[in-house]
Design an enzyme around this catalytic site. Structure first.
Site, PDB file in Angstrom:
ATOM      1  N   GLU A 157      -4.830  -4.736  -2.785  1.00  0.00           N
ATOM      2  CA  GLU A 157      -4.729  -4.240  -1.413  1.00  0.00           C
ATOM      3  C   GLU A 157      -4.050  -5.252  -0.499  1.00  0.00           C
ATOM      4  O   GLU A 157      -4.494  -5.527   0.616  1.00  0.00           O
ATOM      5  CB  GLU A 157      -6.117  -3.852  -0.882  1.00  0.00           C
ATOM      6  CG  GLU A 157      -6.784  -2.801  -1.762  1.00  0.00           C
ATOM      7  CD  GLU A 157      -8.122  -2.281  -1.250  1.00  0.00           C
ATOM      8  OE1 GLU A 157      -8.838  -3.039  -0.589  1.00  0.00           O
ATOM      9  OE2 GLU A 157      -8.430  -1.119  -1.532  1.00  0.00           O
ATOM     10  N   ASP A 212     -13.441   3.544  -6.489  1.00  0.00           N
ATOM     11  CA  ASP A 212     -13.863   2.758  -5.335  1.00  0.00           C
ATOM     12  C   ASP A 212     -15.094   3.351  -4.653  1.00  0.00           C
ATOM     13  O   ASP A 212     -14.968   3.950  -3.590  1.00  0.00           O
ATOM     14  CB  ASP A 212     -12.689   2.701  -4.328  1.00  0.00           C
ATOM     15  CG  ASP A 212     -12.955   1.735  -3.194  1.00  0.00           C
ATOM     16  OD1 ASP A 212     -13.938   1.006  -3.272  1.00  0.00           O
ATOM     17  OD2 ASP A 212     -12.158   1.727  -2.242  1.00  0.00           O
ATOM     18  N   GLU A 219     -20.044   3.050   2.774  1.00  0.00           N
ATOM     19  CA  GLU A 219     -18.666   3.277   3.215  1.00  0.00           C
ATOM     20  C   GLU A 219     -18.208   4.721   2.980  1.00  0.00           C
ATOM     21  O   GLU A 219     -17.700   5.371   3.881  1.00  0.00           O
ATOM     22  CB  GLU A 219     -17.733   2.310   2.478  1.00  0.00           C
ATOM     23  CG  GLU A 219     -16.269   2.561   2.788  1.00  0.00           C
ATOM     24  CD  GLU A 219     -15.328   1.654   2.012  1.00  0.00           C
ATOM     25  OE1 GLU A 219     -15.802   0.780   1.267  1.00  0.00           O
ATOM     26  OE2 GLU A 219     -14.109   1.834   2.158  1.00  0.00           O
TER      27      GLU A 219
HETATM   28  O1  GCW Z   1     -13.102   0.359  -0.677  1.00  0.00           O
HETATM   29  C1  GCW Z   1     -12.289  -0.643  -0.281  1.00  0.00           C
HETATM   30  C2  GCW Z   1     -12.616  -0.836   1.145  1.00  0.00           C
HETATM   31  C3  GCW Z   1     -12.040  -2.112   1.665  1.00  0.00           C
HETATM   32  C4  GCW Z   1     -12.564  -3.232   0.790  1.00  0.00           C
HETATM   33  C5  GCW Z   1     -12.126  -2.977  -0.643  1.00  0.00           C
HETATM   34  C6  GCW Z   1     -12.651  -4.030  -1.604  1.00  0.00           C
HETATM   35  C7  GCW Z   1     -13.067  -5.439   1.513  1.00  0.00           C
HETATM   36  O2  GCW Z   1     -12.141   0.260   1.851  1.00  0.00           O
HETATM   37  O3  GCW Z   1     -12.463  -2.254   2.993  1.00  0.00           O
HETATM   38  O4  GCW Z   1     -12.101  -4.480   1.248  1.00  0.00           O
HETATM   39  O5  GCW Z   1     -12.631  -1.753  -1.060  1.00  0.00           O
HETATM   40  O6  GCW Z   1     -13.672  -3.767  -2.220  1.00  0.00           O
HETATM   41  O7  GCW Z   1     -12.057  -5.077  -1.722  1.00  0.00           O
END
Ligand code: GCW
Length: 842
Positions: free
Chosen positions: A311, A390, A418
């Protein structure tokens, strides 16, 4: 509407009419499951003969903590202050000590089974002719865990004098991560600002850190990484380390090691190097020196967490190096000090080609890390999210968990919700985690459950365990929703003992948090244990997942946001069918990452369980599930049933009025009422989207058919104007009305039903960039007014901000004029979606 602020629990309400313990303990919601309410009634008699003395054999900081906790909590529960002694007295006593220290005074003392490094033994035995309640362990940390267990038993009114119980944790690593930024914000945090940081510094007042450490220790957590994995390199600044040391000192008293997340490019960004190539000798030297410096400040420092090549984070791929190259450099610097390097396997390309039917984000972790198995040093732990995508509401288990034979692994779970309602929806995650932990990966055709890989048992690894992303904040209830703390509690309990059932965990948490009233325990624990499946059913059934706005908040519905972009959370729904084909035969080949028996199950359309069907297979909407329903009808039905069950939390909770603290009661009630409304927003958005896309109507004629609904755009409007909502399915009829006149606008309609009692639902949009006001009149009579001042995660009208005001007990007559006046504020335009009127004779 804002939920009322959760104030400290009042003694009178909570303590069944008695106020006597108030001066002894100031009860507050900060104590969560450690509230230790006074024990009253018949249960109190059980503790009449509790010894008056606590003997603590030793004076280490952790033992001192254990002693303090025991005295404080017994005082809170029984109103008695135990005498603290350092040696056995000629009287009955509670004895705390390591096995070595107890044997020094009672050589015959010996547990029947080994306690391991962190286990403990609670036993009632005679020592030198006196009755003693003994908390014994190999280490002081084990003693602390034993004390918390003993106190938990008292709080649940258990009998102590026949105690003979040994426990040891199933895995050595039981950590929480916090995604706190140094400026005080928390990524994916829903419980207020950071308890650690503010304005780029560690907070001056660490009271909440102390309280947090106490909560964590009480459930056996032994490590905490305190900053965001999207790490700010300045956490390693020379002048930041003494500040971190202050936090570490607080945690140390509770037996918890502190770790930090680091950015791999730190040596370049803050260290003055011109590279962060893991194989560069200067780089290696830089980490050695930096780590030495950290240990000078924090001798028991836990280690680093690394998110790299993920990311947008910098990583070893910049230099053509592997995660093992990067991990080992840092691990070698940590090794002499006993530090651990957690390297996250959440590494994937977020610019995937969505047009390529073979590309698949789910494959990434295994594709990248499996070939590196055996190349990681022995103080590296590969931290793997439980599913391959995720933290979705349901995913299959990540195949990487069974795929690293020669590496340490820890499984990452997300306590902060989340993707599961952000602590505005009730969603008890231990139900999901338990299924994950028990899932059989069938290695070499043996029964090999996930929990046995994660504990290190299957491959005989010395290290392994669970990491939970907690993200508590300064909010009085830590996570934002008082009932969400069951997730933090449940995480710790499962990390300690994955064989506990979700029901047992929910009951235990409820007793400790709300007391032992059976009606309270049964109602709340029942609400909790059902809530994950309920949430799933109205947000992402059949393994659909990611029906939320994945490009924004990850909160409200956003069915198409995951399609046709590089993020790889596709569900590939079109006119004909839905689902990702991940089979080896015709799909992305992801299924082939599992052991042959598991792969065989997921490869087969018939053998794949319904709840994961669309994760693995693309099927036509008319495909018939094992349940006998078609896919499309199941999507409709589960959304309707889920929304109904979510609405049912309200009467369930109302049955507890007078049985829980009134302030808390009202706070939770407001949240559950909101959830019931928002579940309908989800239901309608998803079912209308699939109806429009598939063209197949709901056999039960509910979708797109709302006889009790009056669309705002169909009302008589004065100054209000009609707007399109994007995406269309996030508002009823795809439209809303907005007001840009500062003096306000009016929407009017006539009631055409029979005379009777009704409730009126006004569905409006509450953005976080203004506080519009609404006033509702029947004829000339004002019947309700409110301010739209909640802080939902959106500046726009849509699925995140859609909310509902329920006006109860209205006597309506045919022809009544109902008038809504909206007064905008700042960027928020008093926007209305619709009104629904239901008969409510009660
Ligand atoms: O799910 C995603 C989240 C990000 C997070 C990432 C991760 C901290 O939306 O906010 O970053 O995973 O786990 O690295």
């Amino acid at each position: 509407m804002k939920t009322p602020k959760l104030s400290a629990l009042l003694c009178v309400g909570v303590l069944s009419g008695t106020v006597y313990a108030c001066p002894l303990t100031a009860e507050s919601t900060h104590d969560a499951w450690l509230r230790y309410a006074p024990i009253e009634g018949p249960a109190r008699a059980k503790y009449a003969s509790l010894p008056a003395v606590v003997v603590v054999l030793g004076d280490s900081p952790v033992l001192t903590t254990a002693q303090g906790e025991l005295i404080r909590s017994v005082r809170s529960m029984l109103g008695r202050t135990l005498r603290a002694e350092k040696n056995l007295q000629r009287e009955n006593a509670i004895v705390l000590g390591t096995l070595a220290s107890i044997r020094a005074v009672a050589p015959e003392f010996s547990p029947r089974s080994p306690l391991g490094e962190e286990g403990f033994w609670l036993t009632a035995q005679d020592l030198h002719g006196f009755q003693c309640l003994i908390v014994a362990a190999t280490t002081e940390r084990g003693v602390l865990y034993g004390v918390f267990t003993l106190l938990g038993k008292m709080a649940q009114n258990a009998d102590l004098f026949s105690l003979n119980e040994a426990q040891r944790p199933y895995a050595p690593l039981r950590w929480v991560d916090q995604w706190d930024n140094l400026d005080g914000g928390i990524e994916r945090g829903y419980g207020g600002r950071s308890i650690f940081f503010e304005d780029g510094k560690v907070r001056a007042d660490l009271t909440r850190v102390h309280e947090y450490a106490r909560l964590l220790a009480s459930i056996g957590i032994n490590g905490c990484a305190i900053n965001n994995v999207n790490a700010n390199p300045h956490v390693l600044d020379d002048n930041f380390l003494p500040q971190l040391a202050r936090i570490a000192a607080v945690f140390r008293e509770w037996g918890i090691r502190v770790a930090i997340s680091v950015d791999l490019s730190s040596p370049k960004v803050i260290g003055g190097l011109d590279t962060f190539d893991p194989l560069d000798p200067h780089l290696i030297q830089w980490w050695l020196e930096k780590v030495d410096e950290i240990y000078r400040h924090i001798p028991d420092f836990g280690g680093f967490v690394v998110k790299a090549d993920s990311e947008g984070r910098p990583g070893p791929s910049t230099y053509g190096r592997t995660p093992a190259d990067a991990a080992n450099v840092m691990a070698r610097a940590l090794k002499p000090h006993g530090g651990i390097l957690f390297y996250r396997a959440f590494v994937y390309d977020h610019h995937l080609n969505w047009q390529d039917p073979k590309s698949d984000r789910a494959r990434a972790a295994y594709d990248i890390f499996h070939p590196l198995d055996g190349k990681f040093d022995d103080n590296v732990v590969i931290q793997i999210k439980h599913g391959p995508i995720d933290f979705q509401v349901r995913e299959p288990v990540s195949p990487l968990i069974g795929g690293l034979q020669h590496s340490n692994v820890a499984m990452e779970l997300q306590i902060t919700q989340e993707y599961t309602g952000q602590q505005r929806h009730l969603c008890f995650l231990p139900s999901m985690w338990k299924e994950v932990l028990d899932f059989d990966l069938q290695l070499n055709r043996n029964r090999t459950a996930v929990k046995d890989f994660v504990s290190g048992k299957v491959f005989r690894r010395s290290m392994g365990g669970l990491v939970g992303v907690a993200n508590v904040g300064m909010d009085a209830s830590w996570l934002g929703h008082p009932l969400a703390m069951a997730n933090l509690y449940g995480f710790g309990r499962l990390a300690w003992n994955p064989d506990l059932s979700p029901k047992a965990i929910a009951e235990e948490w409820t007793r400790l948090t709300f007391g032992n009233d059976p009606a309270v325990v049964n109602t709340i624990s029942e609400m909790q244990v059902n809530s994950w499946r309920i949430y799933e059913s109205y947000t992402g059934p059949l393994g659909l997942q990611a029906l939320t706005d994945i490009l924004g908040s990850h909160y409200g519905p956003g069915v198409e946001s995951s399609e046709r972009n590089g993020w790889g959370q596709w569900h590939r729904a079109d006119h004909e069918g839905v689902g990702m084909d991940r089979t080896v035969a015709t799909g992305t080949g992801y299924v082939g990452q599992y052991s042959p028996p598991v792969a065989k199950m997921f490869e087969s359309l018939d053998a794949t369980p319904d709840e994961l069907l669309l994760f693995f297979h693309h099927v036509p909407y008319a495909h018939v599930l094992k349940s006998g329903k078609t896919v499309i009808q199941d999507i409709y039905d589960s959304h309707y049933e889920g929304a109904e069950r979510a609405a049912d939390y309200v009467p369930q909770w109302k049955s507890l009025k007078g049985r829980v603290d009134e302030q808390l009661y009202l706070d939770v009630l407001t949240r559950l009422e909101y959830q019931a409304g928002h579940a309908i927003v989800w239901r309608d958005a998803v079912s209308n989207w699939f109806f429009q896309t598939s063209g197949i109507p709901d056999a039960k004629h509910r979708v797109a058919n709302y006889p009790d609904r009056i669309e705002a755009e169909g009302m008589q409007l004065q100054a209000y104007s009609i707007v399109d909502v994007v995406p269309w399915e996030n508002a009823s009829g795809g439209k809303a009305i907005e007001c840009i006149q500062s003096l306000g606008c009016t929407a009017t309609f006539r009631f055409s039903g029979d005379a009777g009692w009704y409730e009126l639902d006004v569905v409006y949009f509450d953005q976080n960039n203004g506080e519009s006001r609404f006033r509702v009149f029947v004829g000339d009579q004002l019947v309700d007014e409110w301010t739209a001042n909640d802080t939902f995660p959106s500046k726009k009208i849509g699925g995140d901000s859609s909310t509902r005001r329920r006006i109860r007990g209205l006597a309506l007559r045919p022809g009544d004029q109902i008038r809504i006046v909206g007064i905008p504020d700042k960027e928020e335009r008093a926007t209305l979606d619709y009104v629904e009127i239901h008969s409510s004779p009660e």
